[in-house]
Design an enzyme around this catalytic site. Sequence first.
Site, PDB file in Angstrom:
ATOM      1  N   HIS A  55      41.924  43.214  39.725  1.00 34.97           N
ATOM      2  CA  HIS A  55      40.650  42.458  39.620  1.00 34.97           C
ATOM      3  C   HIS A  55      39.880  42.040  38.280  1.00 34.97           C
ATOM      4  O   HIS A  55      38.959  42.684  37.945  1.00 34.97           O
ATOM      5  CB  HIS A  55      39.590  42.920  40.720  1.00 34.97           C
ATOM      6  CG  HIS A  55      38.383  42.035  41.253  1.00 34.97           C
ATOM      7  ND1 HIS A  55      37.652  42.206  42.161  1.00 34.97           N
ATOM      8  CD2 HIS A  55      37.843  40.768  40.578  1.00 34.97           C
ATOM      9  CE1 HIS A  55      36.641  41.037  42.329  1.00 34.97           C
ATOM     10  NE2 HIS A  55      36.815  40.592  41.312  1.00 34.97           N
ATOM     11  N   ARG A  59      38.990  33.886  32.650  1.00 37.45           N
ATOM     12  CA  ARG A  59      38.260  32.684  32.610  1.00 37.45           C
ATOM     13  C   ARG A  59      39.292  31.218  32.065  1.00 37.45           C
ATOM     14  O   ARG A  59      38.601  30.407  31.380  1.00 37.45           O
ATOM     15  CB  ARG A  59      36.961  32.691  31.438  1.00 37.45           C
ATOM     16  CG  ARG A  59      35.999  33.856  31.669  1.00 37.45           C
ATOM     17  CD  ARG A  59      35.450  33.462  33.132  1.00 37.45           C
ATOM     18  NE  ARG A  59      34.521  34.375  33.494  1.00 37.45           N
ATOM     19  CZ  ARG A  59      33.737  34.611  34.460  1.00 37.45           C
ATOM     20  NH1 ARG A  59      34.450  34.180  35.756  1.00 37.45           N
ATOM     21  NH2 ARG A  59      32.872  35.574  34.612  1.00 37.45           N
ATOM     22  N   ASN A  89      38.765  31.738  40.504  1.00 40.57           N
ATOM     23  CA  ASN A  89      37.788  30.965  40.337  1.00 40.57           C
ATOM     24  C   ASN A  89      37.412  30.235  39.120  1.00 40.57           C
ATOM     25  O   ASN A  89      36.386  30.673  38.293  1.00 40.57           O
ATOM     26  CB  ASN A  89      36.457  31.797  40.800  1.00 40.57           C
ATOM     27  CG  ASN A  89      36.118  32.927  39.863  1.00 40.57           C
ATOM     28  OD1 ASN A  89      37.369  33.382  39.361  1.00 40.57           O
ATOM     29  ND2 ASN A  89      34.998  33.473  39.628  1.00 40.57           N
ATOM     30  N   LYS A 139      42.770  34.779  47.520  1.00 41.63           N
ATOM     31  CA  LYS A 139      41.441  35.192  47.419  1.00 41.63           C
ATOM     32  C   LYS A 139      40.585  34.335  48.105  1.00 41.63           C
ATOM     33  O   LYS A 139      40.669  32.997  48.277  1.00 41.63           O
ATOM     34  CB  LYS A 139      40.871  34.984  46.014  1.00 41.63           C
ATOM     35  CG  LYS A 139      39.693  35.567  45.692  1.00 41.63           C
ATOM     36  CD  LYS A 139      39.587  37.000  45.659  1.00 41.63           C
ATOM     37  CE  LYS A 139      37.795  37.640  46.004  1.00 41.63           C
ATOM     38  NZ  LYS A 139      37.587  37.808  44.204  1.00 41.63           N
ATOM     39  N   ASP A 306      36.672  44.121  38.182  1.00 46.49           N
ATOM     40  CA  ASP A 306      35.911  42.854  38.430  1.00 46.49           C
ATOM     41  C   ASP A 306      35.421  42.455  37.063  1.00 46.49           C
ATOM     42  O   ASP A 306      34.282  42.019  36.988  1.00 46.49           O
ATOM     43  CB  ASP A 306      34.974  43.038  39.481  1.00 46.49           C
ATOM     44  CG  ASP A 306      34.155  41.889  39.741  1.00 46.49           C
ATOM     45  OD1 ASP A 306      34.765  40.560  39.310  1.00 46.49           O
ATOM     46  OD2 ASP A 306      33.040  41.779  40.515  1.00 46.49           O
ATOM     47  N   GLY A 325      27.763  38.545  37.156  1.00 48.95           N
ATOM     48  CA  GLY A 325      28.922  38.954  36.572  1.00 48.95           C
ATOM     49  C   GLY A 325      29.061  39.965  35.455  1.00 48.95           C
ATOM     50  O   GLY A 325      28.285  39.742  34.433  1.00 48.95           O
TER      51      GLY A 325
HETATM   52  C1  NCD Z   1      32.408  37.107  39.445  1.00 51.36           C
HETATM   53  C2  NCD Z   1      32.788  36.094  38.356  1.00 51.36           C
HETATM   54  O1  NCD Z   1      31.611  35.986  37.176  1.00 51.36           O
HETATM   55  O2  NCD Z   1      33.510  35.351  38.235  1.00 51.36           O
HETATM   56  N1  NCD Z   1      31.055  37.394  39.360  1.00 51.36           N
HETATM   57  C3  NCD Z   1      30.468  38.425  39.789  1.00 51.36           C
HETATM   58  O3  NCD Z   1      29.174  38.788  40.028  1.00 51.36           O
HETATM   59  N2  NCD Z   1      31.144  39.432  40.478  1.00 51.36           N
HETATM   60  C4  NCD Z   1      32.762  36.325  40.667  1.00 51.36           C
HETATM   61  C5  NCD Z   1      32.890  37.648  41.529  1.00 51.36           C
HETATM   62  O4  NCD Z   1      33.848  38.235  41.790  1.00 51.36           O
HETATM   63  O5  NCD Z   1      32.270  37.611  42.651  1.00 51.36           O
HETATM   64 ZN    ZN Z   2      35.230  39.188  40.695  1.00 54.72          ZN
HETATM   65 ZN    ZN Z   3      33.718  39.018  44.009  1.00 53.06          ZN
END
Ligand code: NCD
Ligand code: ZN
Ligand code: ZN
Length: 438
Positions: A55, A59, A89, A139, A306, A325
């Site tokens: 995960h 970008r 995303n 996803k 993440d 994030g």
């Molecule tokens: C993630 C992002 O910035 O792409 N942000 C986050 O707060 N975790 C998106 C996500 O995984 O929800």
């Molecule tokens: Zn994420």
């Molecule tokens: Zn997420």
Amino acid sequence: MSSLLIKNATLASGQIVNIFIKDGLIYDIGNKSPLCDQKIDAQGQSIIPGVIDPHVHFRVPGAEYKEDWQTGSKAAVAGGVTTVLDMPNNQPAITTQKTLDQKRRLIKNQSYVNYGLYLGATASNLNELKTVSGIAGVKVYLGSTTGDLLVTDYQIVEEILAETNQIIAFHSEDEECIKQFSIFPPRRRAGNFQFSNIAKRHNQLRPEECAEKSTGKIIELVKKTKKRAYICHVSGQKEIELIRQAKDQKLPIYAEASPHYLFLNTQSAIDLGNFAKVNPPIRSEVSQQALQLSLSSGLIDTIGSDHAPHTREEKEVDYAQAPAGVPGVETSLSLMLNLVNQGAITLARLVELMCSTPADIFKISKRGKIEPGYFADLVLVDLKLTYEVKNSKLYSKCGWSPFSGRHLKGVPMAVIVGGRLVYQKGKIFGPPGGCEVF
Ligand code: NCD
Ligand code: ZN
Ligand code: ZN
């Protein structure tokens, strides 16, 4: 291709071995010392399979000013990560074969680590999801977060599960619940809304019950469809309880923990302000403790960083305007090694959580283990060395970490990707040679 010998490395089992690598693969594990092009003396160091991080958000395309594939994959390799699975995303969001192939072209020859890509679900791209191949998984964002991907209709989620043959990874926060809390801020409900602590405030606006609600629904749908679901960044105590029940029923539900929920809580994140604003929010100490305990009990299957970089400028604004994030791909292994040193988990369990189980769940072949015939993705770690996380030393373009200032015992010293030494003692060796794993 070349050959490499790693001498006297300690496996997670405690056995000390020489590992002979040829043509990018592990050829022999034992006590032989064949002639070879390059040798590394790993005396006193442990060797683990390269970390597979299921995960990350690197970008590309669309927000390369936050991170680009080279900086993201450099951060990964410096952190002992040799394979990343990247989220869809982006801008544009990756929801079609066409946008996926465009993304692939942009990444080609840019990656220091191996990678796989997710395809994002929308309310109307089921056909794309059914026909696409070579992806990490699909996803589904059940709650709004960074980017514009969102599926709020659980009927559609059921169809996605039922009609595709991919693993479905969920951002599990129920959108309706999130909206409810934003219309009726908990300030009035709880009476102790603290504006000084952004982590607490964010957690009150997107409370644990929103994640419980959607995770409960996912479990129901998995029961019905018998398809595999992967719950990203599990954060709350009751959500963990739901996963326990689902696992007791032998449902194919997999749970990911992210370092920021394991090593931060609404109290310890006080000084971080928006630098601890993340979705789902950082939780209470009670949930943090419950999550740490689930690492050894087996309720948590994987660690996913993440890694979600945003620039300092984007974070240094009012709470409501700041994007959610935090970065993490560079620090996740060291944080977990530190936990090994604290005695909370064994090194063998860390290897399951960060290497072999992600490979099993996502069906990444010949990675995540140290075995003859496997790809030589390997990390040498010094479990006795302590280092301080410093913003100035990070490879991530965003240049900050919520763990800056922490002293962590357990450091990746050398990283081998596909049989090639790509990182050693703070230095990265190019050119980027990572490949797509699906
Ligand atoms: C993630 C992002 O910035 O792409 N942000 C986050 O707060 N975790 C998106 C996500 O995984 O929800
Ligand atoms: Zn994420
Ligand atoms: Zn997420």
